[in-house]
Design an enzyme around this catalytic site. Structure first.
Site, PDB file in Angstrom:
ATOM      1  N   LEU A  11       0.848  -1.193   0.000  1.00 45.47           N
ATOM      2  CA  LEU A  11       0.000   0.000   0.000  1.00 45.47           C
ATOM      3  C   LEU A  11       0.883   1.242   0.000  1.00 45.47           C
ATOM      4  CD1 LEU A  11      -2.732  -1.111   2.572  1.00 45.47           C
ATOM      5  CD2 LEU A  11      -2.569  -1.578   0.111  1.00 45.47           C
ATOM      6  N   ALA A  12       0.754   2.045  -1.065  1.00 42.75           N
ATOM      7  CA  ALA A  12       1.625   3.213  -1.235  1.00 42.75           C
ATOM      8  C   ALA A  12       0.848   4.393  -1.801  1.00 42.75           C
ATOM      9  CB  ALA A  12       2.797   2.859  -2.149  1.00 42.75           C
ATOM     10  N   GLN A  78      -5.865   3.633  -6.050  1.00 44.81           N
ATOM     11  CA  GLN A  78      -6.953   3.842  -5.096  1.00 44.81           C
ATOM     12  C   GLN A  78      -7.483   5.255  -5.328  1.00 44.81           C
ATOM     13  OE1 GLN A  78      -5.902   4.127  -0.938  1.00 44.81           O
ATOM     14  NE2 GLN A  78      -7.968   3.603  -0.244  1.00 44.81           N
ATOM     15  N   ASN A 230       6.266   9.053   8.615  1.00 44.52           N
ATOM     16  CA  ASN A 230       5.226  10.045   8.348  1.00 44.52           C
ATOM     17  C   ASN A 230       5.741  11.472   8.384  1.00 44.52           C
ATOM     18  OD1 ASN A 230       2.779   8.334   8.120  1.00 44.52           O
ATOM     19  ND2 ASN A 230       3.334   7.754  10.204  1.00 44.52           N
ATOM     20  N   HIS A 349      46.132  15.904  -7.488  1.00 42.97           N
ATOM     21  CA  HIS A 349      45.813  17.141  -6.773  1.00 42.97           C
ATOM     22  C   HIS A 349      44.981  18.099  -7.619  1.00 42.97           C
ATOM     23  CE1 HIS A 349      49.863  15.955  -5.208  1.00 42.97           C
ATOM     24  NE2 HIS A 349      50.217  16.081  -6.468  1.00 42.97           N
ATOM     25  N   ALA A 366      48.861  18.728 -11.065  1.00 43.07           N
ATOM     26  CA  ALA A 366      47.968  19.539 -10.238  1.00 43.07           C
ATOM     27  C   ALA A 366      47.390  20.701 -11.028  1.00 43.07           C
ATOM     28  CB  ALA A 366      48.730  20.061  -9.025  1.00 43.07           C
TER      29      ALA A 366
END
Length: 452
Positions: A11-12, A78, A230, A349, A366
């Site tokens: 159920l979601a 739903q 929740n 670097h 670098a």
């Protein structure tokens, strides 16, 4: 389980208004994965199982996430939020296909385990019509109590309706249920809505089972496993529990973590043997770390792979699409994105390597930048095996630097460099002897004249 097939309904459909977010509640992350994905991953899978998710109207993103995690999933909507039993009946089409066991779970309980789902089905095999998951709450206030008589579950008593004696009970309802598939639909369809909210509550199934002379059982688990989410505060609490689990699993697998409480992992992180993770490392989704690799402090990794005996960090950021080869080195203040570094390559670097391929044993000095974006499109940089890129160089993509080539420090390279060639792309140095002394004298004289 002993040849019994199973339908799981998750159920979601909830909006999660208390999360105060435009993102559906079940799509919030814990341990680098959505709440829903954890539940779906724990649900029974394989031959003889089927999976359904009930979503809310307009929640296509939830359906998409379910399909991503479990491609075999079915989704139902739903249309009205009229309670948990009403939500289950949204998936009636799946129920009537028939299953020996019907599991009902919730998409906002990410800590539930596959073992618990398996234990929920055991009473059904022994003849029970219903099994309810329970836990002993540290503070049971607000929870429905599970009333057990002579070893059988006879009722779920809501906190407001409980007697003083029942309120002292700590065995509480976790919400997860398992029905015998032969009687499930008959029981759920008998649930009414004669309550203050006019909703259909799945908890009423326990009383109906008793009325029908059938058996309901309780399966117990720990409180942490059934934490529902929740609010953002509860999300943070669940994250703490999840991280503790993930750290323990990593340590048990042989990963060395000097200060594990400072390391954050994702549920899908994969470790080899003899891996070392230093303090304050964050590992996001989709990371694999091979045998003997070391991730130094304050590094951040997402959707990246690290080869055997490679070294990353400290203060490194590996973005999606990064692959670090065996024995390669990513040093301090280096960022990579969609970059492949072959075995033994070094980027030690202050460097950005994006949309690039760096050959084996190449060395990137670098301050080197791969200039991969022209304001409209990304372009690739190819650096050959054994190439040497001097410090503070800008490599303007699209660009290919050949194997064994050298790039002089401070160069801006805009054209391809052949194998074993030297490329220097910087301005000619100008030398004026004595200029600095004359400049200072001129400035000091001007200052004296101004102040009088």
């Amino acid at each position: 389980m002993s040849g019994r097939n199973c339908l799981t309904i998750v159920l979601a459909a909830g909006e999660g208004t208390r999360m105060r977010s435009s993102l559906p509640k079940v799509l919030h992350p814990v341990g680098g994965q959505t709440l829903l994905s954890h539940v779906l991953a724990a649900a029974p899978g394989g031959p003889g199982t089927s999976l359904t998710v009930v979503i809310g109207p307009g929640h296509q993103a939830v359906a998409d996430e379910a399909k991503r995690v479990r491609p075999d999933v079915m989704t139902f909507v739903q249309d009205e939020r009229l309670g948990t039993a009403h939500a289950v009946l949204a998936a009636k089409e799946a129920i009537i296909r028939g299953a020996d066991d019907l599991l009902i779970a919730f998409g906002d309980t990410p800590l539930i385990s596959a073992d618990t789902f398996a234990r929920m089905r055991a009473p059904l095999r022994a003849g029970a019509s219903l099994a309810v998951l329970g836990f002993h709450a540290r503070d049971p206030a607000g929870y429905g109590r599970l009333i057990v008589t002579d070893g059988r579950l006879t009722a779920i008593r809501e906190d407001a309706d409980a007697s003083p004696e029942e309120r002292r009970m700590t065995l509480c309802n976790a919400g997860v249920m398992a029905f015998d598939g032969r009687t499930a639909l008959r029981i759920i369809e008998k649930i009414g809505n004669a309550n203050s909210k006019g909703e259909y509550y799945l908890t009423d199934a326990v009383g109906l089972v008793a009325e029908l002379g059938l058996t309901a059982a309780v399966i117990e688990t720990g409180e942490d496993e059934v934490r529902g989410i929740n609010t953002k505060a509860q999300l943070a609490e669940a994250e703490q529990v999840m991280q503790a689990r993930l750290r323990k699993a990593a340590l048990d697998a042989g990963v060395t973590m000097v200060a594990p409480e400072t390391v954050f992992l994702s549920a899908d992180t994969s470790f080899g043997r003899d891996v070392t993770i230093e303090p304050y490392v964050i590992i996001g989704q989709g990371v694999t770390i091979a045998d003997g690799a070391v991730v130094h402090a304050f590094s951040h990794l997402v959707q990246a792979s690290i080869g055997r005996n490679a070294s990353v960090g400290p203060y490194a950021r590996l973005r999606p699409g990064t692959s670090v080869g065996d024995g390669a080195r990513i040093g301090n203040f280096v960022e990579t994105k969609a970059a492949v570094l072959e075995a033994g390559a070094k980027v030690n670097h202050l460097t950005y390597i994006g949309d690039a391929h760096v050959g084996a044993k190449a060395n990137i000095g670098a301050g080197t930048i791969t200039c991969n974006y022209d304001g409209f499109n990304k372009h690739r940089t190819e650096i050959g095996e054994g190439a040497f890129v001097g410090s503070n160089s800008s490599l303007v993509a699209p660009l290919r630097i050949g194997a064994g080539a050298y790039i002089g420090s401070g160069s801006v390279v805009t054209k391809n460099v052949p194998d074993d060639a030297l490329a220097v792309g910087r301005g000619q140095q100008t030398l004026r002897e004595g200029w600095a002394k004359r400049f200072r004298e001129m400035k000091l004289l001007a200052r004296k004249q101004k102040t009088g």
